[in-house]
Design a protein around this motif. Structure first.
Motif, PDB file in Angstrom:
ATOM      1  N   TYR A 477      -7.177 -34.954  44.550  1.00  0.00           N
ATOM      2  CA  TYR A 477      -7.263 -34.439  43.178  1.00  0.00           C
ATOM      3  C   TYR A 477      -8.708 -34.053  42.840  1.00  0.00           C
ATOM      4  CZ  TYR A 477      -7.151 -34.257  38.100  1.00  0.00           C
ATOM      5  OH  TYR A 477      -7.279 -33.852  36.795  1.00  0.00           O
ATOM      6  N   PHE A 478      -9.637 -34.961  43.103  1.00  0.00           N
ATOM      7  CA  PHE A 478     -11.033 -34.670  42.767  1.00  0.00           C
ATOM      8  C   PHE A 478     -11.564 -33.490  43.585  1.00  0.00           C
ATOM      9  CE2 PHE A 478     -11.294 -39.314  41.476  1.00  0.00           C
ATOM     10  CZ  PHE A 478     -11.347 -39.024  40.128  1.00  0.00           C
ATOM     11  N   TYR A 479     -11.136 -33.392  44.837  1.00  0.00           N
ATOM     12  CA  TYR A 479     -11.626 -32.304  45.698  1.00  0.00           C
ATOM     13  C   TYR A 479     -11.095 -30.946  45.215  1.00  0.00           C
ATOM     14  CZ  TYR A 479     -12.345 -29.453  49.871  1.00  0.00           C
ATOM     15  OH  TYR A 479     -12.715 -28.459  50.745  1.00  0.00           O
ATOM     16  N   LYS A 480      -9.818 -30.910  44.864  1.00  0.00           N
ATOM     17  CA  LYS A 480      -9.205 -29.632  44.487  1.00  0.00           C
ATOM     18  C   LYS A 480      -9.493 -29.256  43.028  1.00  0.00           C
ATOM     19  CE  LYS A 480      -5.395 -30.112  47.812  1.00  0.00           C
ATOM     20  NZ  LYS A 480      -3.923 -30.267  47.977  1.00  0.00           N
ATOM     21  N   LYS A 481      -9.434 -30.249  42.132  1.00  0.00           N
ATOM     22  CA  LYS A 481      -9.568 -29.955  40.701  1.00  0.00           C
ATOM     23  C   LYS A 481     -11.008 -30.022  40.214  1.00  0.00           C
ATOM     24  CE  LYS A 481      -5.047 -29.745  40.084  1.00  0.00           C
ATOM     25  NZ  LYS A 481      -4.345 -28.514  39.671  1.00  0.00           N
ATOM     26  N   GLY A 482     -11.793 -30.871  40.849  1.00  0.00           N
ATOM     27  CA  GLY A 482     -13.161 -31.047  40.381  1.00  0.00           C
ATOM     28  C   GLY A 482     -13.242 -31.631  38.989  1.00  0.00           C
ATOM     29  N   ASP A 483     -12.229 -32.373  38.582  1.00  0.00           N
ATOM     30  CA  ASP A 483     -12.156 -32.942  37.235  1.00  0.00           C
ATOM     31  C   ASP A 483     -12.680 -34.377  37.259  1.00  0.00           C
ATOM     32  OD1 ASP A 483     -11.592 -33.775  34.697  1.00  0.00           O
ATOM     33  OD2 ASP A 483      -9.413 -33.659  34.887  1.00  0.00           O
ATOM     34  N   TYR A 484     -13.903 -34.573  36.814  1.00  0.00           N
ATOM     35  CA  TYR A 484     -14.504 -35.905  36.778  1.00  0.00           C
ATOM     36  C   TYR A 484     -14.706 -36.366  35.330  1.00  0.00           C
ATOM     37  CZ  TYR A 484     -15.505 -34.715  41.627  1.00  0.00           C
ATOM     38  OH  TYR A 484     -15.388 -34.345  42.939  1.00  0.00           O
ATOM     39  N   SER A 485     -13.889 -35.849  34.448  1.00  0.00           N
ATOM     40  CA  SER A 485     -14.058 -36.104  33.021  1.00  0.00           C
ATOM     41  C   SER A 485     -13.709 -37.552  32.666  1.00  0.00           C
ATOM     42  CB  SER A 485     -13.164 -35.156  32.219  1.00  0.00           C
ATOM     43  OG  SER A 485     -11.794 -35.420  32.508  1.00  0.00           O
ATOM     44  N   PHE A 486     -14.219 -37.973  31.518  1.00  0.00           N
ATOM     45  CA  PHE A 486     -13.885 -39.303  30.989  1.00  0.00           C
ATOM     46  C   PHE A 486     -12.383 -39.409  30.746  1.00  0.00           C
ATOM     47  CE2 PHE A 486     -13.133 -42.127  27.387  1.00  0.00           C
ATOM     48  CZ  PHE A 486     -13.736 -43.290  27.845  1.00  0.00           C
ATOM     49  N   LYS A 487     -11.780 -38.330  30.324  1.00  0.00           N
ATOM     50  CA  LYS A 487     -10.348 -38.352  30.046  1.00  0.00           C
ATOM     51  C   LYS A 487      -9.546 -38.655  31.304  1.00  0.00           C
ATOM     52  CE  LYS A 487      -6.644 -35.591  27.975  1.00  0.00           C
ATOM     53  NZ  LYS A 487      -6.303 -34.317  27.308  1.00  0.00           N
ATOM     54  N   ARG A 488      -9.934 -38.084  32.431  1.00  0.00           N
ATOM     55  CA  ARG A 488      -9.234 -38.338  33.683  1.00  0.00           C
ATOM     56  C   ARG A 488      -9.378 -39.807  34.089  1.00  0.00           C
ATOM     57  NH1 ARG A 488      -5.208 -37.552  37.285  1.00  0.00           N
ATOM     58  NH2 ARG A 488      -5.853 -38.260  39.341  1.00  0.00           N
ATOM     59  N   VAL A 489     -10.581 -40.315  34.028  1.00  0.00           N
ATOM     60  CA  VAL A 489     -10.826 -41.704  34.433  1.00  0.00           C
ATOM     61  C   VAL A 489     -10.086 -42.664  33.505  1.00  0.00           C
ATOM     62  CG1 VAL A 489     -12.601 -43.477  34.731  1.00  0.00           C
ATOM     63  CG2 VAL A 489     -13.038 -41.128  35.466  1.00  0.00           C
ATOM     64  N   ALA A 490     -10.203 -42.441  32.212  1.00  0.00           N
ATOM     65  CA  ALA A 490      -9.555 -43.323  31.250  1.00  0.00           C
ATOM     66  C   ALA A 490      -8.039 -43.290  31.412  1.00  0.00           C
ATOM     67  CB  ALA A 490      -9.944 -42.925  29.825  1.00  0.00           C
ATOM     68  N   GLY A 491      -7.481 -42.098  31.645  1.00  0.00           N
ATOM     69  CA  GLY A 491      -6.037 -41.990  31.809  1.00  0.00           C
ATOM     70  C   GLY A 491      -5.525 -42.783  32.997  1.00  0.00           C
ATOM     71  N   VAL A 492      -6.216 -42.689  34.124  1.00  0.00           N
ATOM     72  CA  VAL A 492      -5.796 -43.422  35.314  1.00  0.00           C
ATOM     73  C   VAL A 492      -5.919 -44.928  35.095  1.00  0.00           C
ATOM     74  CG1 VAL A 492      -6.336 -43.882  37.734  1.00  0.00           C
ATOM     75  CG2 VAL A 492      -6.335 -41.536  36.885  1.00  0.00           C
ATOM     76  N   LEU A 493      -7.046 -45.371  34.524  1.00  0.00           N
ATOM     77  CA  LEU A 493      -7.270 -46.810  34.344  1.00  0.00           C
ATOM     78  C   LEU A 493      -6.291 -47.414  33.343  1.00  0.00           C
ATOM     79  CD1 LEU A 493     -11.178 -47.019  34.363  1.00  0.00           C
ATOM     80  CD2 LEU A 493      -9.577 -47.480  36.228  1.00  0.00           C
ATOM     81  N   ILE A 494      -5.982 -46.698  32.286  1.00  0.00           N
ATOM     82  CA  ILE A 494      -5.022 -47.208  31.302  1.00  0.00           C
ATOM     83  C   ILE A 494      -3.633 -47.287  31.920  1.00  0.00           C
ATOM     84  CG2 ILE A 494      -3.861 -46.693  29.124  1.00  0.00           C
ATOM     85  CD1 ILE A 494      -6.529 -45.489  28.168  1.00  0.00           C
ATOM     86  N   ARG A 495      -3.245 -46.255  32.636  1.00  0.00           N
ATOM     87  CA  ARG A 495      -1.910 -46.245  33.264  1.00  0.00           C
ATOM     88  C   ARG A 495      -1.777 -47.383  34.274  1.00  0.00           C
ATOM     89  NH1 ARG A 495       2.165 -46.991  34.925  1.00  0.00           N
ATOM     90  NH2 ARG A 495       3.807 -45.654  35.777  1.00  0.00           N
ATOM     91  N   LEU A 496      -2.821 -47.640  35.032  1.00  0.00           N
ATOM     92  CA  LEU A 496      -2.751 -48.687  36.053  1.00  0.00           C
ATOM     93  C   LEU A 496      -2.726 -50.089  35.456  1.00  0.00           C
ATOM     94  CD1 LEU A 496      -5.283 -47.407  38.754  1.00  0.00           C
ATOM     95  CD2 LEU A 496      -2.794 -47.418  38.923  1.00  0.00           C
ATOM     96  N   ASN A 497      -3.397 -50.279  34.323  1.00  0.00           N
ATOM     97  CA  ASN A 497      -3.689 -51.637  33.867  1.00  0.00           C
ATOM     98  C   ASN A 497      -3.008 -52.052  32.573  1.00  0.00           C
ATOM     99  OD1 ASN A 497      -5.937 -52.666  35.783  1.00  0.00           O
ATOM    100  ND2 ASN A 497      -6.576 -50.588  35.267  1.00  0.00           N
TER     101      ASN A 497
END
Length: 798
Positions: A477-497
């Protein structure tokens, strides 16, 4: 058949399983309130009944069983520290013949394994002191000595319930065999008169079998010996008729007067001569040890400090909820239903709901999520549900595995009708992979197969495969999209935890206990940092690969070097008062030290080969042949190596360095042909989509006692394990599926993902609500969540 398939729609299935869930929960509550109310703490179950889980099928087998199961609860294997904590400064008294003396020595050896039995004379009183506990045995086969009567007097009348440090914390008496053998004239009458005198000091007219938090005066049943092993002299006087008459009289006293007789001691040896030594009177050590544990569970389970894992559920009243748990239950069982009612009432009237109410979709998600967490609490922190010990059998493990494999095979179909060819490791394929890996883990946990080294090794591979996909998916995902935004990180961490952060407060566990979510969270952060640093140069293959390799070694240093991980864990401890098991988490990280970075490298290589930017893209057919050939050779060689390791601890030393072999081999073979790539098992893919929830929720609503046992629904009798498995599994999987959907909706709500609007706002209230929702930024929401967690941690009541 086509009509049936048309009827069984997702909406129909959802309604059916919702009704099924409500029916099961109602039936469990009904049984608990009207049938189990007399034994609220399972003391009666522990004292009166039970079965051997490993009882031999052959009638005349010599096998001595070892796994004892009381009806609906779990017994604890007591260690010296537990016994001294429970009985510190107190006395434990035994009075009777040699069968009672064997129980005395059993408790003494459990307290002090080095206790010297050789110095004790045959027919004499014995005293053993260790770790502040005094053990006393009175040789009194007729139960009429001065010492026995003095001890019994301390339990008389209201003294039974009064604080008395001189009284024994536990007193067990037993007689009958000597009356049968030596009292040839009116022996039965003398025995009954003596028992009547003792019974006057015992609990009278009890209305409940609850024995928690009190000193115990207990009678042992007259033991039924292995008559065929008795010598001629004993066989002539100790007859089945005499033993039966004595035990029937004890049963009458127990039923009418309510005296406490530990019938389970006799049930353990009923019709099982192999549980006796060659004398026919005394038990083999393993059975005597189980009887010892039974007595200690009766007295001590409710006395030990409550903490997870709650694996001693017999004769134990769970601690009442703390104020945070009460608040959570109140919100789930009162506030959320009222919110749902207000919204549905407004919709029925055609008016706008109050502006402070979330949308119908989010209200439903909150209700589903909250009810599932409350279900976890009532299932694993109360006596409403039964708890059973796990019992591994090869037949049980293989039959469950075969069932899942057949179901998976029968649901294999084409991934997408309109797509001619699926890509390498497509979403359908990874969902399927997660699904059958999750099935393997569930079977492993339910059957208690961890003691089998080759099965343990295979499950270690399944966890490594999950982490491989974590590295593969996020890096891609990071390689293809280049999306390192806070929204991406927060979304993954909230979904996981989301689930694993809520459960510790409701279940009094800790975040690290639900280890998979913390594990993938840690690795996601490592992946993010690795891909984010110098991300503008990620197009350079050499730079990217070098960066991943450096990251792997730095991460290994972080995990392995003593003090670094401790320092990181010290930060949340100081800030928020967390108490996390660093050693356990280090063990989890170390087992799969390299596989995440191998997944990252694989994703980069796959992306380069698929877009034609790799110099090897033109040789793909030849590379595919080489990879398939290598996989066909390496996969069987790996499993040959893995299954020949003597113990799981030996295999653990090899695992971090060789786990990539079966994983990469599977990936290659799974994508070897277009037909294999283009099909998948729908049931496995369905489970893969909610694998995080099944992994977490299994701890409390499928397994029990924080994974140490199995959850029972109380609907199939005390020992109906097969039917219970079917009913509980359906309920567990449906709950996991619903929680996965609710978590996805709640994550989107927190992230501020807009919901589709049917029309423009029709009122000022709706417009104000839309503006309010848009006005609260993601960073503010995350700050509020973190502040809430901090407040809960700082005010948490253990």
């Amino acid at each position: 058949m086509l009509q049936l398939r048309a009827l069984v729609t997702p909406a129909f299935a959802n309604r059916f399983f919702t009704a099924y869930t409500c029916a099961i929960v109602f039936a469990v509550i009904l049984r608990y309130c009207f049938f189990d109310a007399r034994d609220p703490s399972k003391c009666g179950a522990l004292m009166n009944e039970g079965v051997w889980l490993d009882q031999p099928l052959e009638k005349h087998s010599d096998y001595v069983p070892r796994e004892w199961q009381p009806p609906g609860c779990m017994i604890h294997n007591y260690k010296p520290a537990d016994i001294s904590t429970c009985l510190s400064g107190r006395r434990v008294v035994f009075a009777g013949d040699s069968t009672i003396r064997q129980l005395f020595w059993g408790v003494a050896k459990a307290l002090d394994k080095d206790v010297d039995m050789s110095k004790a004379e045959m027919h004499s009183d014995i005293t053993v002191e260790h770790a502040g506990v005094t053990m006393e045995f009175y040789w009194d086969p007729f139960l009429n000595s001065t010492s026995t009567n003095r001890e019994i007097d301390m339990f008389e009348g209201d003294k039974y319930y009064r604080e008395n440090s001189n009284r024994a914390a536990l007193m067990l008496m037993g007689s009958g065999l000597w009356y049968a053998r030596f009292e040839t004239v009116n022996g039965m009458k003398k025995w009954k008169d003596n028992i009547d005198g003792i019974a006057q000091h015992m609990r009278y007219g009890r209305k409940t079998t609850d024995l928690t938090h009190q000193d115990l005066l207990l009678l042992a049943p007259v033991p039924v010996p292995a008559f065929e092993k008795l010598n001629e002299d004993r066989r002539r006087t100790i007859t089945p008729q005499k033993i039966l008459e004595m035990d029937q009289y004890l049963q009458q006293l127990s039923d009418i007067q309510g005296i406490d007789v530990v019938w389970a001691l006799a049930v353990m040896t009923r019709a099982m001569p192999q549980t006796f030594e060659k004398s026919g009177l005394h038990l083999v050590d393993s059975v005597a040890t189980k009887q010892t544990d039974l007595l200690l569970n009766l007295r001590c389970n409710a006395m030990l400090p409550p903490k997870y894992p709650y694996d001693k559920t017999c004769c134990m009243m769970y601690e009442p909820p703390n104020y945070q748990q009460w608040a959570g239950l109140f919100i789930v069982l009162a506030v959320l239903p009222v919110m749902s009612y207000l919204r549905s009432k407004a919709e029925a009237k055609g008016t706008s709901p109050p502006p402070w109410l979330p949308s119908d979709k989010i209200t439903h998600a909150l209700l589903v999520f909250g009810l599932s967490v409350a279900y976890c609490f009532y299932a694993d922190r109360t006596q409403v549900f039964n708890k059973f010990h796990k019992h591994y059998t090869t037949f049980g493990f293989l039959s469950m595995t075969l069932t899942w494999l057949v179901m998976g095979y029968l649901t294999v179909g084409r991934s997408a009708i309109n797509v001619p060819s699926q890509p390498f490791l497509s979403r359908h394929q990874t969902d399927e992979w997660k699904g059958w890996l999750q099935f393997a883990i569930l079977v492993y946990h339910y059957t208690g197969a961890s003691k089998i080294p080759w099965i343990y090794g295979f499950i270690r591979i399944t966890v490594a495969a999950y982490l491989f996909m974590t590295g593969y998916g996020h890096a891609a995902y990071f390689y293809k999209k280049g999306d390192y935004s806070f929204k991406r990180v927060a979304g993954v961490l909230i979904r996981l935890n989301l689930l694993s952060c809520v459960l510790p407060y409701m279940m009094k566990t800790e975040y690290i206990f639900y280890y998979f979510a913390p594990l993938v969270t840690f690795w996601f952060i490592i992946i993010y940092i690795t891909m984010r640093i110098g991300s503008q140069y990620n197009g350079n293959m050499r730079f990217l690969v070098s960066k991943i390799i450096v990251s792997a070694f730095l991460t290994a240093l972080l995990v392995k070097y003593p003090g670094v991980l401790e320092a990181l864990f010290e930060i949340p401890r100081v800030i928020a008062g967390t108490q996390w098991n660093v050693a356990e988490f280090r063990f989890r990280l170390s087992l799969d030290m390299w596989i995440v970075h191998i997944g990252m490298l694989t994703s980069i290589l796959a992306a380069k080969l698929s877009d034609g930017s790799s110099p090897y893209s033109g040789n793909l057919p030849r590379l595919r042949i080489y990879a398939i050939s290598a996989s066909c050779v390496s996969l069987p060689l790996f499993f040959l190596f893995q299954t020949t390791r003597e113990t799981k601890f030996i295999y653990n030393g090899y695992h971090p360095y060789i786990s990539f072999i079966p994983i990469l081999s599977f990936v290659v073979l799974r994508n070897a042909t277009p037909k294999l790539r283009n099909c998948h098992s729908s049931i496995f893919a369905w489970l893969g989509k909610c694998s995080l929830e099944t992994f977490t929720l299994q701890f409390h609503i499928w397994l029990a006692a924080d994974t140490r046992g199995l959850l029972g629904l109380n609907l199939t009798g005390a020992y109906g394990r097969g039917t219970n498995f079917a009913l509980a599994t359906a309920l567990f999987l449906f709950t996991s599926h619903c929680v996965a959907g609710a978590t996805q909706d709640l994550t989107g709500w927190i992230m501020g993902v807009p919901e589709p609007k049917q029309a423009l706002p029709t009122s000022k209230e709706e417009a104000d609500k839309d503006r309010a929702e848009k006005g609260l930024g993601l960073k503010v929401k995350c700050a509020i969540i973190l502040a809430g967690l901090w407040a809960l941690n700082m005010t948490y009541t253990p």
